[in-house]
Enzyme design. Structure first.
Site, mmCIF file in Angstrom:
data_model
loop_
_atom_site.group_PDB
_atom_site.id
_atom_site.type_symbol
_atom_site.label_atom_id
_atom_site.label_comp_id
_atom_site.label_asym_id
_atom_site.label_seq_id
_atom_site.Cartn_x
_atom_site.Cartn_y
_atom_site.Cartn_z
ATOM 1 N N SER A 159 0.836 -1.205 0.000
ATOM 2 C CA SER A 159 0.000 0.000 0.000
ATOM 3 C C SER A 159 0.874 1.260 0.000
ATOM 4 O O SER A 159 1.653 1.462 -0.930
ATOM 5 C CB SER A 159 -0.968 -0.060 1.188
ATOM 6 O OG SER A 159 -2.040 0.826 1.018
ATOM 7 N N ASP A 254 -10.014 -3.954 -5.052
ATOM 8 C CA ASP A 254 -9.236 -2.906 -4.392
ATOM 9 C C ASP A 254 -9.437 -1.594 -5.143
ATOM 10 O O ASP A 254 -9.240 -1.545 -6.359
ATOM 11 C CB ASP A 254 -7.754 -3.310 -4.425
ATOM 12 C CG ASP A 254 -6.829 -2.331 -3.727
ATOM 13 O OD1 ASP A 254 -7.296 -1.272 -3.268
ATOM 14 O OD2 ASP A 254 -5.626 -2.641 -3.644
ATOM 15 N N HIS A 284 -8.015 -5.094 -1.146
ATOM 16 C CA HIS A 284 -6.749 -4.457 -0.797
ATOM 17 C C HIS A 284 -6.098 -5.186 0.382
ATOM 18 O O HIS A 284 -6.770 -5.564 1.337
ATOM 19 C CB HIS A 284 -7.030 -2.991 -0.431
ATOM 20 C CG HIS A 284 -5.803 -2.171 -0.193
ATOM 21 N ND1 HIS A 284 -4.904 -1.881 -1.192
ATOM 22 C CD2 HIS A 284 -5.328 -1.567 0.929
ATOM 23 C CE1 HIS A 284 -3.934 -1.132 -0.700
ATOM 24 N NE2 HIS A 284 -4.164 -0.940 0.581
#
Length: 312
Positions: A159, A254, A284
């Site tokens: 991320s 995501d 995600h």
């Protein structure tokens, strides 16, 4: 492909439990909640060869880091992944990602050095980028004493940490060093401010929500930040040729899916070798959910194997 049914049941359970969303919290509260999620759903009791806490000197004092040697590691210098944790530059830590880093070290046979870069809003951009770059430079310079093979140095993260890894790889190329051999980009943020299909379609109800992303970005970026700056949005870099080979992990549900894929395609178009691991029925950072999903361990181990092969 529909959302994985086990994952859907977990998300429904989280929604039914109620409680404030990340974007409704103060940063301190969100950090506690995130640590709680990883404690509940993350990997537990992962054996490891050796763990050493490190202090990396920096202009502002020290950057904490943690080095993991895999089980049964040789005493020779090891190929090494410098890892940046996720959490929108606001939440997350070396502690929250301890189990994941242990799994990557064991699965790859590499040393993993996890970096506790400064967090926003206390330290906005470019603070986390500077810490990430400082850490990689220092690790390369001190490779011998750290048990690191400086010729086999990779960067990675999930991320926001995937964003930092991509940015570090670009800066290192531009500066002519350190030499990065591989980049492991797990669900990376590659741009801020542009609209994508996945950002619209998966804005709510899929673990990471658009309002949470906006909350992260508001905390991370100064009011006058140029969102097209490649140190913020690596997708906007003019020239990505000559970057290290990349492994890009994506989740089909995501909101960041499409920008991660766009970055992989941009690298590929510039003749950078890229492996895309796209999990169409996942969300995600589903790799966090080790206690919930069997696919979480499988996906993380696949990434670790790719790292092993790249640095072999």
């Amino acid at each position: 492909m529909p959302l994985d049914p086990v994952l859907k049941a977990f998300l429904d359970q989280v929604a039914a439990a109620g409680g404030p969303k990340t974007w409704e919290m103060q940063p301190g509260e969100a950090r506690e909640a995130f640590a709680g999620l990883l404690q509940l759903a993350g990997p537990k009791d992962i054996p490891i060869g050796k763990v050493v806490n490190i202090a990396i000197p920096a202009e502002h004092g020290e950057i904490a880091a943690r080095s993991y040697a895999p089980v049964a590691a040789s005493s020779e210098p090891l190929p090494t992944l410098v890892y940046f944790h996720g959490g929108g530059w606001v939440i997350g830590s070396v502690e929250t990602h301890d189990g994941l880093c242990r799994m990557i070290a064991n699965g790859s046979g590499c040393r993993v050095i996890s970096v506790d870069y400064r967090l926003a809003p206390e330290n906005k951009f470019p603070g986390p980028v500077e810490d990430a770059m400082t850490a990689v430079i220092w690790i390369e310079k001190n490779a011998a004493q750290l048990g690191v093979d400086a010729n086999r140095l990779a960067v990675g993260g999930d991320s926001a940490g995937g964003n930092l890894a991509a940015v570090v790889a670009q800066i290192a190329k531009a500066k002519g060093g350190p030499k990065i051999a591989f980049q492991m980009l797990l669900f990376p943020v590659t741009q801020i401010g542009d609209e994508t299909r996945s950002l619209r379609e998966y804005a709510e109800g899929y673990l990471l929500e658009r309002k949470t992303l906006e909350w992260f970005y508001a905390h991370y970026l100064p009011a006058d930040a140029d969102k097209k700056d490649p140190r913020i949005s690596p997708l906007h870099a003019e020239d990505v040729s000559g970057l290290p080979p990349a492994y890009v992990m994506l989740g089909g549900f995501d909101p960041l899916h499409d920008e991660g894929l766009a970055y992989a395609e941009k690298l590929r178009a510039a003749s950078v070798p890229v492996t895309v691991a796209d999990y169409p029925d996942m969300v995600h950072v589903f790799i966090y959910l080790q206690a919930v999903l069997p696919q979480a361990a499988e996906a993380l181990n696949a990434a670790a194997k790719a790292l092993k092969a790249a640095l072999a």
